[in-house]
Design an enzyme around this catalytic site. Structure first.
Site, PDB file in Angstrom:
ATOM      1  N   ASP A   1       0.828  -1.212   0.000  1.00  0.00           N
ATOM      2  CA  ASP A   1       0.000   0.000   0.000  1.00  0.00           C
ATOM      3  C   ASP A   1       0.861   1.261   0.000  1.00  0.00           C
ATOM      4  OD1 ASP A   1       0.799  -0.896   2.550  1.00  0.00           O
ATOM      5  OD2 ASP A   1      -0.700   0.367   3.538  1.00  0.00           O
ATOM      6  N   THR A   2       2.040   1.173   0.615  1.00  0.00           N
ATOM      7  CA  THR A   2       2.960   2.313   0.603  1.00  0.00           C
ATOM      8  C   THR A   2       3.505   2.554  -0.802  1.00  0.00           C
ATOM      9  OG1 THR A   2       3.605   1.836   2.894  1.00  0.00           O
ATOM     10  CG2 THR A   2       5.070   3.270   1.609  1.00  0.00           C
TER      11      THR A   2
END
Length: 433
Positions: free
Chosen positions: A62-63
């Site tokens: 997700d980063t």
């Protein structure tokens, strides 16, 4: 706009996301997909769509997607969350929520909002850019960045690069196939089109795949002569050409077949073919459009008369000629097509100009006269110039003469050209629409 859709799902929502993508496969196929590890694999295996995968959620996938939001490559994020049973190791939506708010990126967190997001995306037009990286003499990276700068705020831009190993018409045909498949499965709100960026060879090759498809063609000229763009009044600078595409105004024009090869501009027999052959890639790289003038002067000293049998709509004429040009469209600089002073690309007819100069001096007079005709848009009055019209034309010569079609040598006579009325849909400036 950006071309990627990001897909993320908590464990209990992965099947729901996969099924959602499958249900709306035609729309998702128009975008580049990026997803966290396992989610991406599931979507790829179930739908057959291409998906770029980043790390799984627990490992920071997700980063990685958050970084792409900051970079401006994400058009929308679909993150199906499990509000009741989310596990500690699963991605946290709060970071993505903040970034989507800051960068104005749509974010869906359940199926209802996901439907709203894809409805919005479905109304966005997709432009498939076929980009020739060796066209012209400019800075290729800067030119591509400029195109993105002017188009991506308005359309979903997908880029394909040409290469020496793959025929550009085949590349365009594959995109046409995908567009037709997507259109059959959608409501047609977000129509797709193709953009050709390069010289006349690139434009002609792409256009050949679009004849009689109804799919619009955008043109961003970056070649040496850019004859087709000039003939149609399309700006030859990138910002202006992109603005023409963004306006979305189209015009239906004629094309032609020359010995069964698609033709946008013209076929030249004799002088023009020899001139184009002399203006090779090295000369064009060094001199630009002046290469054609240099080659033309050289050819004027060498060109000889040949016997031509010209059949127009079943009527045959025999004469001596030094140049025969059969034009569907032509800019003023294509002087040997200017027997009528201008060439119409919407009348369903071919313009035939025959020059029969016997000496270099007569040849120079013919060129000067035809150029004057182009500037004044009045027919030539030179006794060594004949102008004719027809829906189809066949030329045989003795001895055989080289043939050039849209800037490419295709062989020698005989040559047969047939007009294909109203067969190509192009983005055109307002004054030419």
């Amino acid at each position: 706009m950006a071309a990627h859709i990001a897909l993320i799902a908590h464990d209990n929502k992965k099947d729901a996301l996969v099924n959602f993508v499958q249900q709306h496969k035609s729309l998702f196929s128009r975008y580049d997909l990026i997803a966290t590890g396992q989610t991406g694999e599931l979507v790829r295996n179930k739908t057959g769509l291409a998906v770029d995968t980043v790390f799984s959620g627990p490992l920071g996938g997700d980063t990685q997607i958050a970084t792409q939001i900051i970079d401006g490559t994400i058009a929308a994020v679909i993150f199906l969350i499990d509000p009741l049973y989310a596990q500690p190791h699963e991605p946290d939506i709060r970071t993505l929520l903040r970034l989507c708010e800051v960068y104005n990126v749509p974010l869906a967190i359940n199926l209802a909002t996901a439907k709203a997001v894809i409805k919005l995306l479905g109304k966005t037009k997709t432009g498939h850019l076929i980009f020739n990286p060796v066209a012209g003499q400019g800075n290729v990276e800067r030119e591509l960045d400029l195109i993105k700068e002017h188009l991506q705020s308005e359309i979903n831009l997908k880029i394909t690069f040409t290469s020496a190993e793959v025929n550009v018409t085949d590349q365009a045909k594959e995109i046409v196939k995908r567009i037709k498949q997507a259109n059959e499965q959608s409501d047609g709100e977000g129509d797709s089109f193709i953009i050709a960026s390069g010289g006349d060879g690139t434009v002609s090759g792409v256009a050949a795949a679009l004849v009689n498809t109804g799919i619009p063609l955008g043109i961003i000229p970056r070649g040496t002569a850019n004859a087709f763009s000039v003939a149609l009044g399309i700006p030859t600078q990138i910002p202006g050409a992109c603005q023409t595409i963004n306006r979305g105004i189209t015009k239906v024009v004629d094309t032609a077949l020359c010995n069964d090869i698609p033709m946008l501009l013209l076929a030249g027999v004799g002088f023009e073919a020899e001139m184009v052959e002399k203006a090779d890639r090295e000369l064009k790289n060094n001199l630009g459009v002046m290469a054609y003038i240099f080659a033309g002067i050289q050819q004027a000293r060498e060109q000889e008369l040949f016997e031509a049998h010209i059949e127009i709509d079943s009527e045959t004429t025999t004469m001596e000629a030094s140049a025969i040009t059969i034009a569907n469209a032509a800019p003023p600089t294509s002087v040997f097509a200017q027997g009528a002073g201008q060439v119409s690309f919407t009348d369903g007819l071919l313009d035939i100009t025959v020059a029969s100069s016997q000496t270099a001096l007569q040849g120079l007079q013919v060129v000067t006269n035809l150029f004057t005709s182009a500037l004044s848009k009045n027919p030539s009055d030179n006794e060594n110039v004949l102008h004719l019209y027809g829906e189809s034309i066949k030329v045989t010569t003795s001895p055989p003469q080289k043939i050039v079609v849209d800037g490419e040598i295709i062989g020698t006579t005989p040559v047969e050209v047939k007009c294909l009325p109203k067969s190509l849909n192009i983005f055109a400036p307002v004054e030419n629409s």
